[in-house]
Enzyme design. Structure first.
Site, mmCIF file in Angstrom:
data_model
loop_
_atom_site.group_PDB
_atom_site.id
_atom_site.type_symbol
_atom_site.label_atom_id
_atom_site.label_comp_id
_atom_site.label_asym_id
_atom_site.label_seq_id
_atom_site.Cartn_x
_atom_site.Cartn_y
_atom_site.Cartn_z
ATOM 1 N N THR A 1 -0.353 5.851 18.566
ATOM 2 C CA THR A 1 -1.340 6.930 18.425
ATOM 3 C C THR A 1 -1.843 7.043 16.983
ATOM 4 O O THR A 1 -1.149 6.667 16.034
ATOM 5 C CB THR A 1 -0.754 8.304 18.826
ATOM 6 O OG1 THR A 1 0.245 8.681 17.862
ATOM 7 C CG2 THR A 1 -0.156 8.264 20.217
ATOM 8 N N TYR B 1 0.851 -1.208 0.000
ATOM 9 C CA TYR B 1 0.000 0.000 0.000
ATOM 10 C C TYR B 1 0.879 1.247 0.000
ATOM 11 O O TYR B 1 0.697 2.150 -0.821
ATOM 12 C CB TYR B 1 -0.885 -0.050 1.239
ATOM 13 C CG TYR B 1 -1.848 1.110 1.411
ATOM 14 C CD1 TYR B 1 -2.926 1.286 0.547
ATOM 15 C CD2 TYR B 1 -1.686 2.002 2.470
ATOM 16 C CE1 TYR B 1 -3.825 2.329 0.741
ATOM 17 C CE2 TYR B 1 -2.590 3.041 2.664
ATOM 18 C CZ TYR B 1 -3.657 3.203 1.798
ATOM 19 O OH TYR B 1 -4.546 4.239 1.995
ATOM 20 N N PRO C 1 2.590 1.679 12.447
ATOM 21 C CA PRO C 1 3.206 2.945 12.867
ATOM 22 C C PRO C 1 2.939 3.265 14.348
ATOM 23 O O PRO C 1 1.820 3.093 14.824
ATOM 24 C CB PRO C 1 2.551 3.975 11.948
ATOM 25 C CG PRO C 1 2.135 3.191 10.748
ATOM 26 C CD PRO C 1 1.733 1.839 11.278
ATOM 27 N N TYR D 1 -4.530 -3.785 19.708
ATOM 28 C CA TYR D 1 -3.301 -4.438 19.242
ATOM 29 C C TYR D 1 -2.105 -3.808 19.946
ATOM 30 O O TYR D 1 -2.021 -2.582 20.070
ATOM 31 C CB TYR D 1 -3.156 -4.310 17.725
ATOM 32 C CG TYR D 1 -4.299 -4.930 16.924
ATOM 33 C CD1 TYR D 1 -5.177 -5.870 17.504
ATOM 34 C CD2 TYR D 1 -4.507 -4.594 15.588
ATOM 35 C CE1 TYR D 1 -6.215 -6.428 16.772
ATOM 36 C CE2 TYR D 1 -5.546 -5.155 14.850
ATOM 37 C CZ TYR D 1 -6.397 -6.066 15.452
ATOM 38 O OH TYR D 1 -7.428 -6.612 14.718
ATOM 39 N N GLY D 2 -1.168 -4.672 20.377
ATOM 40 C CA GLY D 2 -0.021 -4.184 21.134
ATOM 41 C C GLY D 2 -0.502 -3.755 22.514
ATOM 42 O O GLY D 2 -1.510 -4.260 23.030
ATOM 43 N N GLY E 1 -1.460 -0.684 23.045
ATOM 44 C CA GLY E 1 -2.400 0.420 22.811
ATOM 45 C C GLY E 1 -1.760 1.788 22.979
ATOM 46 O O GLY E 1 -2.454 2.809 22.958
#
Ligand code: NAD
Ligand code: UDP
Length: 312
Positions: A210, A145, A272, A204-205, A207
């Site tokens: 951001t 993408y 990201p 996910y992760g 959190g």
């Protein structure tokens, strides 16, 4: 004016079709429905100024008559969608952009490319301004993408420089609103669907990553302003109000009154860690900034999802 919108049966594209019809344009919507749906434009189909062409824009297209504006929005946009369709995503960003630019050259149309904050990858500069070149992993799973969009931008600038096409590039930051698919896998439909169904919200992760969420009505206003400006460099369009994903989950729980729990899943590869637009360019150039605060936008969107879930 005659305006062609690729990806017009998608989430953002359908709002554009509606807006340009409202401005008195004739609108041609081109979409292969890979991630969009005819339901998004059903309410426009009785309008004689609206037409729908089912076509994969990665293949050549012929359109009769003049075209004043081409808005190239066709592309899977949710990470789940583009990971499911990696090669069509690369093709629509490369061949689809080439085809639509060729059409713009033939018809002498103004052109606007929907690019993305993903061109900044996992950014090492925060917030992201348009002069930042980004930190993208070309061979990672999101590369299909990110690199397709980076290629699109390069192609658009080349057509502008070589053929003097009146081109525009917007870099869209996470945008939400009515007509997102509940199952498109993006964070907002996931959390809202889960909250409304009483299922756990999947962060996910940890959190702490951001994002900055912009309501689609604000985005569309920015697009209509830029299209009629003589400006060719990329412009960030997004809402600079930044939130961690964990806070975002809690906001949705509060707004929905849901008793759902929050559970944690592994962070996807190359996700990201931060994202927030520097919108100084859009402010100075267009006098544009988002007007819809997150609480207001989320409340409206929650209502749409409630209706969808209730209507099933
Ligand atoms: P979406 O998936 O709802 O819409 C994309 C539309 O493009 C769909 O209707 C799909 O069927 C169509 N499409 C895909 N490939 C096609 C092809 N080869 N030929 C014809 N049609 C094709 O996604 P969206 O959120 O509405 O995104 C629209 C555009 O905005 C995309 O280009 C995306 O990259 C860009 N964008 C969106 C966001 C966002 O937060 N919504 C952020 C950054 C960029
Ligand atoms: N995310 C999450 N739970 C979900 C879906 C997404 O925690 O059910 C996270 C994802 O890992 C990312 C952020 O939310 O950090 C935004 O994800 P999205 O898929 O909406 O788009 P992105 O901004 O990554 O392109």
């Amino acid at each position: 004016m005659r305006t062609l919108v690729t990806g017009g049966a998608g989430f953002v594209g359908s709002h554009l079709c509606e807006t340009f019809l409202g401005l008195g344009h004739e609108v041609i919507c081109v979409d292969n429905l890979i991630t969009g749906g005819l339901g998004n434009v059903e309410h426009l189909r009785s309008n004689p100024q609206f037409s729908f062409i089912r076509h994969d824009i990665s293949h050549h297209i012929d359109i009769d008559g003049p075209i004043d504006n081409i808005l190239h929005f066709a592309s899977p946009a949710s990470p789940v969608d583009y990971l499911r369709h990696p090669i069509p995503t690369l093709k629509v960003g490369s061949l689809g952009t080439h085809n639509t630019l060729g059409l713009a050259k033939a018809k002498n149309s103004s052109y606007l490319l929907a690019s993305t904050s993903e061109v900044y990858g996992d950014p090492e500069r925060h917030p992201q301004s348009e002069d930042y070149w980004g930190n993208v992993n070309p061979i990672g799973i999101r590369g299909v993408y990110d690199e397709a969009k980076r290629f699109s931008e390069a192609m658009v600038m080349a057509y502008h420089r070589c053929h003097n096409i009146n081109t525009h590039i917007i870099r869209i930051f996470n945008t939400y609103g009515n007509r997102m698919r509940l199952d498109d896998g993006r964070v907002l439909p996931n959390f809202m669907g889960q909250a409304l169904r009483g299922e756990p919200l999947t962060v996910y992760g940890d959190g702490s990553q951001t994002r900055s969420f912009c309501h689609v009505d604000d985005l569309v206003e920015g697009i209509t302003k830029l299209l009629f400006k003589d400006y060719h460099e990329p412009v960030n369009l997004g809402n600079p109000s930044e939130v961690t994903i964990l806070e975002f989950a809690k906001e949705i729980l509060d707004l929905s009154g849901s008793k759902s729990k929050i559970i944690f899943h592994p962070l996807p590869q190359d996700d990201p860690k931060v994202r927030k637009p520097d919108i100084s360019r859009a402010k100075n150039l267009l006098g544009w900034e988002p007007k819809i605060q997150r609480t207001e936008g989320l409340t409206k969107t929650l209502k749409h999802f409630q209706e969808k879930i209730g209507g099933k």
